[in-house]
Design an enzyme around this catalytic site. Sequence first.
Site, PDB file in Angstrom:
ATOM      1  N   GLY A 242       0.874  -1.172  -0.089  1.00 18.17           N
ATOM      2  CA  GLY A 242       0.019   0.026  -0.075  1.00 18.17           C
ATOM      3  C   GLY A 242       0.956   1.253   0.007  1.00 18.17           C
ATOM      4  N   TYR A 362      -1.279   8.898   6.178  1.00 23.37           N
ATOM      5  CA  TYR A 362      -2.072   7.593   6.158  1.00 23.37           C
ATOM      6  C   TYR A 362      -1.254   6.557   5.656  1.00 23.37           C
ATOM      7  CZ  TYR A 362      -4.048   8.770   1.466  1.00 23.37           C
ATOM      8  OH  TYR A 362      -4.569   9.581   0.267  1.00 23.37           O
ATOM      9  N   GLU A 363      -1.504   5.092   5.943  1.00 18.48           N
ATOM     10  CA  GLU A 363      -0.810   4.058   5.323  1.00 18.48           C
ATOM     11  C   GLU A 363       0.692   4.088   6.033  1.00 18.48           C
ATOM     12  OE1 GLU A 363      -1.430   2.103   1.739  1.00 18.48           O
ATOM     13  OE2 GLU A 363      -3.441   2.958   1.489  1.00 18.48           O
ATOM     14  N   GLY A 364       0.868   4.903   7.256  1.00 19.76           N
ATOM     15  CA  GLY A 364       2.080   4.815   7.802  1.00 19.76           C
ATOM     16  C   GLY A 364       2.452   6.192   7.651  1.00 19.76           C
TER      17      GLY A 364
END
Length: 379
Positions: A242, A362-364
Amino acid sequence: MLFQLSEEQLMIQKAARDFAQHELKPGVIERDEHQKFPAEQVKKLGELGFLGMMVSEKFGGSGLDAVSYVLVMEELSKVDASASVVVSVNNSLVCYGLEAYGSEFQKEKYLKPLASGQQIGAFCLSEPEAGSDATSQQTTAEDKGDYYLLNGTKNWITNGSNASTYLVIAQTHPDLKHKGINAFIVEKGMEGFTIGPKENKMGIRGSDTHSLMFNDVKVPKENRIGEDGFGFKFAMKTLEGGRIGIAAQALGIAAGAYELALAYAKQRKSFGKPIAEHQAIAFKLADMATSIEAARMLVYKAAWLKDQGLPYTLAGSMAKLYASKVAMDVTVEAVQVHGGYGFVKEYHVERLMRDAKITQIYEGTSEIQQMVISREILR
């Protein structure tokens, strides 16, 4: 080293660029203003095969490579990051996770409609008290024999109200900590599953971000992904891919802002000549172009490594960390190049600047990417 794209990749890139310009751009300002989900555009993206790009044709996907995927993400994100994040989540988090780790039953029932664009999915990991610390899952899934009883709340869920299929991470064995976490497939409409109000966000306002509540939701045993306790590993493996998608989104936002700034600087005049001919602006454009190209190489390399079946954890985190920084830096400068016009909505760059920020979160978050990178290089 070969830096040239194949004919097929160039065709896919052009198709995405044309779609962005002709289908996404006309209503993007209005959708942002009114927080309107791009439902019609997402449907067309599904028809083009962009919602299951890397899924094998056997399960309704396009059977394409990760490089083609990031090319599409880049082109769509130049115009509308709210639409591109739907593509990212459906491809990188939902479809990838199901194809890589789902059972044949799960692939037939859930992956096929997701990959073919008939439905979209959501990935449910974050919670009110578990953002970057994904091990601290408060959502519980109690084993009741032939089903699990799901209780808890998920936050910041992309596609929250428009998804049909939700991949939910929950704790089954608290004493085992992260090794007791499971991943489940939850369907919209299951009794006890409710969707909270839409978040009023600074950026990607067309994307529908919601909290989700689970109150004694019965999830069949056959909807658990992988073995008991596989959920945390499933989430981390899925997020690795992702990050490449979000890195490509950040790259696209930066490239879109740069293209607008370049065009504006060529036609806007001050002191008798285009502002692009003033060194102060020319040097800004030079720095923007250079940082974007550097980010592009990191993103493409991460995607290429994934295609080759080689480790891409380090490359993916580097790509996301750097590309998201470039997105912020370039969009701020694009607004500056536009001057007062950059501060109004019709010139697009103020929206791109607002959209850029989420790519660092987002996503880390960027801080999590630094943790991943430092861990990898210090091994």
